[in-house]
Write a protein that holds these residues in place. Structure first.
Motif, PDB file in Angstrom:
ATOM      1  N   ASP A 459       0.887  -0.738  -0.134  1.00  0.00           N
ATOM      2  CA  ASP A 459       0.214   0.431   0.039  1.00  0.00           C
ATOM      3  C   ASP A 459       0.712   1.581   0.295  1.00  0.00           C
ATOM      4  O   ASP A 459      -0.039   2.155  -0.677  1.00  0.00           O
ATOM      5  CB  ASP A 459      -0.966  -0.467   1.048  1.00  0.00           C
ATOM      6  N   LEU A 460       2.048   1.158   0.949  1.00  0.00           N
ATOM      7  CA  LEU A 460       2.939   2.128   0.850  1.00  0.00           C
ATOM      8  C   LEU A 460       3.704   2.492  -0.579  1.00  0.00           C
ATOM      9  O   LEU A 460       3.691   3.709  -0.822  1.00  0.00           O
ATOM     10  CB  LEU A 460       3.654   2.630   2.466  1.00  0.00           C
ATOM     11  N   TYR A 461       3.867   1.784  -1.404  1.00  0.00           N
ATOM     12  CA  TYR A 461       4.285   1.056  -2.217  1.00  0.00           C
ATOM     13  C   TYR A 461       3.541   1.982  -3.471  1.00  0.00           C
ATOM     14  O   TYR A 461       4.036   2.676  -4.123  1.00  0.00           O
ATOM     15  CB  TYR A 461       4.950  -0.023  -3.172  1.00  0.00           C
ATOM     16  N   TYR A 462       2.215   2.018  -2.995  1.00  0.00           N
ATOM     17  CA  TYR A 462       1.132   2.507  -4.193  1.00  0.00           C
ATOM     18  C   TYR A 462       1.377   4.009  -4.222  1.00  0.00           C
ATOM     19  O   TYR A 462       1.315   4.724  -4.777  1.00  0.00           O
ATOM     20  CB  TYR A 462       0.416   2.184  -4.754  1.00  0.00           C
ATOM     21  N   ILE A 463       1.548   4.222  -2.720  1.00  0.00           N
ATOM     22  CA  ILE A 463       1.155   5.671  -2.379  1.00  0.00           C
ATOM     23  C   ILE A 463       1.956   6.722  -3.041  1.00  0.00           C
ATOM     24  O   ILE A 463       2.196   7.615  -3.674  1.00  0.00           O
ATOM     25  CB  ILE A 463       0.962   5.671  -1.144  1.00  0.00           C
ATOM     26  N   ASP A 464       3.333   6.324  -3.077  1.00  0.00           N
ATOM     27  CA  ASP A 464       4.604   6.838  -2.660  1.00  0.00           C
ATOM     28  C   ASP A 464       4.639   7.009  -4.648  1.00  0.00           C
ATOM     29  O   ASP A 464       5.732   7.938  -5.223  1.00  0.00           O
ATOM     30  CB  ASP A 464       5.888   6.820  -2.791  1.00  0.00           C
ATOM     31  N   HIS A 465       4.265   5.967  -5.663  1.00  0.00           N
ATOM     32  CA  HIS A 465       4.622   5.272  -6.599  1.00  0.00           C
ATOM     33  C   HIS A 465       3.438   6.070  -7.206  1.00  0.00           C
ATOM     34  O   HIS A 465       3.000   5.222  -8.187  1.00  0.00           O
ATOM     35  CB  HIS A 465       5.242   3.648  -7.354  1.00  0.00           C
ATOM     36  N   TRP A 466       2.479   6.745  -6.697  1.00  0.00           N
ATOM     37  CA  TRP A 466       1.007   6.698  -7.955  1.00  0.00           C
ATOM     38  C   TRP A 466       1.056   7.205  -8.717  1.00  0.00           C
ATOM     39  O   TRP A 466       2.114   8.565  -9.668  1.00  0.00           O
ATOM     40  CB  TRP A 466       0.614   7.662  -6.974  1.00  0.00           C
ATOM     41  N   SER A 467       0.359   6.921 -10.272  1.00  0.00           N
ATOM     42  CA  SER A 467       0.101   7.545 -11.547  1.00  0.00           C
ATOM     43  C   SER A 467      -1.105   7.099 -12.134  1.00  0.00           C
ATOM     44  O   SER A 467      -1.655   6.212 -11.457  1.00  0.00           O
ATOM     45  CB  SER A 467       1.569   6.750 -12.510  1.00  0.00           C
ATOM     46  N   LEU A 468      -1.674   7.915 -12.784  1.00  0.00           N
ATOM     47  CA  LEU A 468      -3.344   7.163 -13.878  1.00  0.00           C
ATOM     48  C   LEU A 468      -2.987   6.256 -14.354  1.00  0.00           C
ATOM     49  O   LEU A 468      -3.871   4.682 -14.269  1.00  0.00           O
ATOM     50  CB  LEU A 468      -3.670   8.449 -14.542  1.00  0.00           C
ATOM     51  N   TRP A 469      -1.538   6.054 -14.955  1.00  0.00           N
ATOM     52  CA  TRP A 469      -1.094   4.775 -15.474  1.00  0.00           C
ATOM     53  C   TRP A 469      -0.738   2.959 -14.662  1.00  0.00           C
ATOM     54  O   TRP A 469      -1.462   2.486 -14.450  1.00  0.00           O
ATOM     55  CB  TRP A 469       0.027   4.851 -16.398  1.00  0.00           C
ATOM     56  N   LEU A 470      -0.278   3.931 -13.676  1.00  0.00           N
ATOM     57  CA  LEU A 470      -1.077   2.713 -12.166  1.00  0.00           C
ATOM     58  C   LEU A 470      -2.164   2.090 -12.256  1.00  0.00           C
ATOM     59  O   LEU A 470      -2.537   0.592 -11.867  1.00  0.00           O
ATOM     60  CB  LEU A 470      -0.179   3.655 -11.197  1.00  0.00           C
ATOM     61  N   ASP A 471      -3.293   3.122 -11.622  1.00  0.00           N
ATOM     62  CA  ASP A 471      -3.868   2.874 -11.562  1.00  0.00           C
ATOM     63  C   ASP A 471      -5.171   2.038 -12.807  1.00  0.00           C
ATOM     64  O   ASP A 471      -5.717   0.507 -12.494  1.00  0.00           O
ATOM     65  CB  ASP A 471      -5.035   4.228 -11.683  1.00  0.00           C
ATOM     66  N   LEU A 472      -4.765   2.113 -13.569  1.00  0.00           N
ATOM     67  CA  LEU A 472      -5.265   1.542 -15.095  1.00  0.00           C
ATOM     68  C   LEU A 472      -4.320   0.132 -14.901  1.00  0.00           C
ATOM     69  O   LEU A 472      -5.187  -0.542 -15.561  1.00  0.00           O
ATOM     70  CB  LEU A 472      -4.456   2.373 -16.720  1.00  0.00           C
ATOM     71  N   LYS A 473      -3.423  -0.286 -14.861  1.00  0.00           N
ATOM     72  CA  LYS A 473      -2.703  -1.206 -14.811  1.00  0.00           C
ATOM     73  C   LYS A 473      -3.011  -2.453 -13.801  1.00  0.00           C
ATOM     74  O   LYS A 473      -3.839  -3.175 -13.462  1.00  0.00           O
ATOM     75  CB  LYS A 473      -1.039  -1.253 -14.651  1.00  0.00           C
TER      76      LYS A 473
END
Length: 489
Positions: A459-473
């Motif tokens: 979860d912390l990795y997601y917060i630190d590396h958020w992008s719209l492309w990561l959400d789509l993935k």
């Protein structure tokens, strides 16, 4: 529980400067692009032939891109500057952001030898008309809006809501400096200090002291807050670290004020400025205002489309739940949302009504007698989570983010925050229907402390590396995980 200190604080909502700046940027960019498009249609540039239409379309895209780039380069839509800047200066900046891109398009198109004509005239005629229309419209908008912004500034409806941690000499001088230099754009909601009582209250702070840092955390759950400034001696390193550890769960900017107010230090990437006061940034919001805006629009748009497309499926599941076991269709459970605020999460009911655990202290197990036959299928395929699309539309949740876990959930007979010190850091963004942890194999019950730590790390990795492309993935991977995953029951 809501504390007396938190309930006594001022509650009226400011309009954040970042929100003002972002709104003006979106409106200005939309008008700039629309005015060029309308003029292109008026001159029949987009229907004059394939070559001319392509060239005109390219010019429109170039102009809009240059407009956004120039606005960003000169910080034309900085909310605080827009509030404080004289109207004439702001209007000159707006004019520059419309004339500049038009001139840039002319030189680029000339270099590319694009043969665009506007009603029989060459490229320059169309661009002049575009500059006049785009700049005139933007100037009119700002001229109308600035008196409103000045009224908001005078009546303290816009600016930063700031909490100060520390009640000694540094805190007193910081408050005095803010009141003298930034009273129009900064509202100090209170001063908080865990050592209150050990040090004498300063006369200048007695009316602002509200409680401890825990009272500050409780206050955030009840009212908006933009920034926390820690005004403690820099040599009190251990105390600073303890305060920061408690406050990093909040999705706000946290800065350390200088020991001497007004003392300037060289600015670096780790520094922040408020109303001219240089401070050291200790923690920042995971998502900037523009990123929050993009993510919120994306979430709500996709959620609305999914609710419409999946309407028959949702109705079918609701009927099946109602017909196969007594009780309500939906199950509502309290969980932690953004900033540890309590939210009510919706799910299709998958357990027997007389055996439900509203607090979530006991996790579902394989072959759990509380789960109905239909509920087992819904949980295995995650179809029971679909009503959370409504939570997304309400703004309580996102499509993608850390999964909101029950507030009383226990792992090996211990509460989650007792196992993982960084557990509350997950709540610095909105919780999601799915997340990075789920697509990385952490789906279903959490059985060990190590499993909880791994989930929090994802979860912390997601917060630190958020992008719209990561959400789509993550959204694309979620379908496969729900179809073939084995851990949910």
């Amino acid at each position: 529980m809501r504390s007396d200190a938190a309930s006594s604080l001022p509650r009226h909502r400011f309009v954040e400067p970042s929100t003002i700046g972002l709104t003006f940027l979106v409106v200005d960019a939309a008008w700039f692009a629309l005015s060029g498009l309308l003029l292109a249609f008026r001159a029949e540039l987009l229907v004059a032939g394939a070559a001319t239409s392509m060239e005109a379309g390219l010019a429109l895209c170039l102009g809009t891109a240059l407009f956004c780039a120039l606005c960003r380069a000169i910080d034309a839509h900085d909310g605080l500057k827009m509030i404080r800047r004289p109207t004439v200066v702001q209007l000159l900046i707006v004019l520059a952001t419309t004339v500049g891109p038009v001139a840039g398009v002319y030189f680029i198109c000339s270099a590319l030898s694009l043969q665009i004509t506007w009603q029989g005239e060459p490229l320059l005629a169309w661009l002049l008309a575009w500059g006049i229309a785009g700049g005139g419209g933007a100037l009119a908008l700002h001229a109308i809006a600035h008196p409103m912004l000045r009224r908001w500034r005078r009546t303290a409806l816009t600016g930063h809501r700031v909490a100060i941690v520390g009640s000694g000499e540094p805190a007193q001088r910081l408050v005095e400096w803010l009141q003298a230099n930034a009273a129009d754009i900064v509202q100090v909601v209170g001063v908080f200090d865990d050592r209150r009582g050990r040090e004498p209250d300063r006369v200048g702070l007695s009316h602002l002291i509200r409680g401890t840092t825990q009272d500050l955390v409780d206050y955030y759950r009840q009212a908006p807050l933009d920034k926390i400034i820690i005004a403690l001696p820099h040599h009190a390193e251990e105390r600073l670290l303890n305060v920061l550890q408690r406050l990093k769960q909040l999705p706000v900017d946290i800065s350390l004020a200088p020991d001497l107010v007004g003392f300037r230090v060289p600015q670096s990437s780790a520094d922040a400025e408020m109303a001219g006061l240089q401070m050291m940034s200790l923690a920042q919001r995971p998502l900037r205002a523009s990123q929050r805006f993009i993510k919120d629009i994306f979430d709500r748009a996709i959620a609305a489309v999914l609710l419409v497309l999946m309407g028959p499926l949702l109705i079918g599941i609701a009927l099946a739940v109602k017909l196969t076991s007594p009780g309500p269709v939906f199950f509502r459970q309290e969980r932690y949302g953004l900033g540890n605020r309590s939210i009510r999460v919706l799910k299709f009911r998958s357990m027997r009504t007389d055996m439900q655990d509203l607090g979530g202290a006991r996790q579902a197990q394989r072959n759990d007698p509380r789960v109905t036959p239909l509920g087992a299928f819904l949980r295995r395929t995650s179809l029971d989570e679909l009503p959370q699309l409504i939570n997304v539309l309400k703004g309580d949740m996102s499509l993608v983010g850390p999964r909101p876990l029950p507030v009383q959930m226990r792992v090996q007979d211990r509460l989650n925050y007792e196992i993982v010190a960084e557990y509350s850091f997950r709540h610095r963004v909105k919780p999601g229907i799915t997340g990075w942890a789920q697509v990385k194999g952490h789906r279903g019950a959490v059985e060990t402390a190590e499993g909880l730590q791994s989930r929090v790390t994802c979860d912390l990795y997601y917060i630190d590396h958020w992008s719209l492309w990561l959400d789509l993935k993550i959204l694309l991977l979620t379908g496969a995980v729900c179809a073939f995953g084995k851990n949910a029951f």
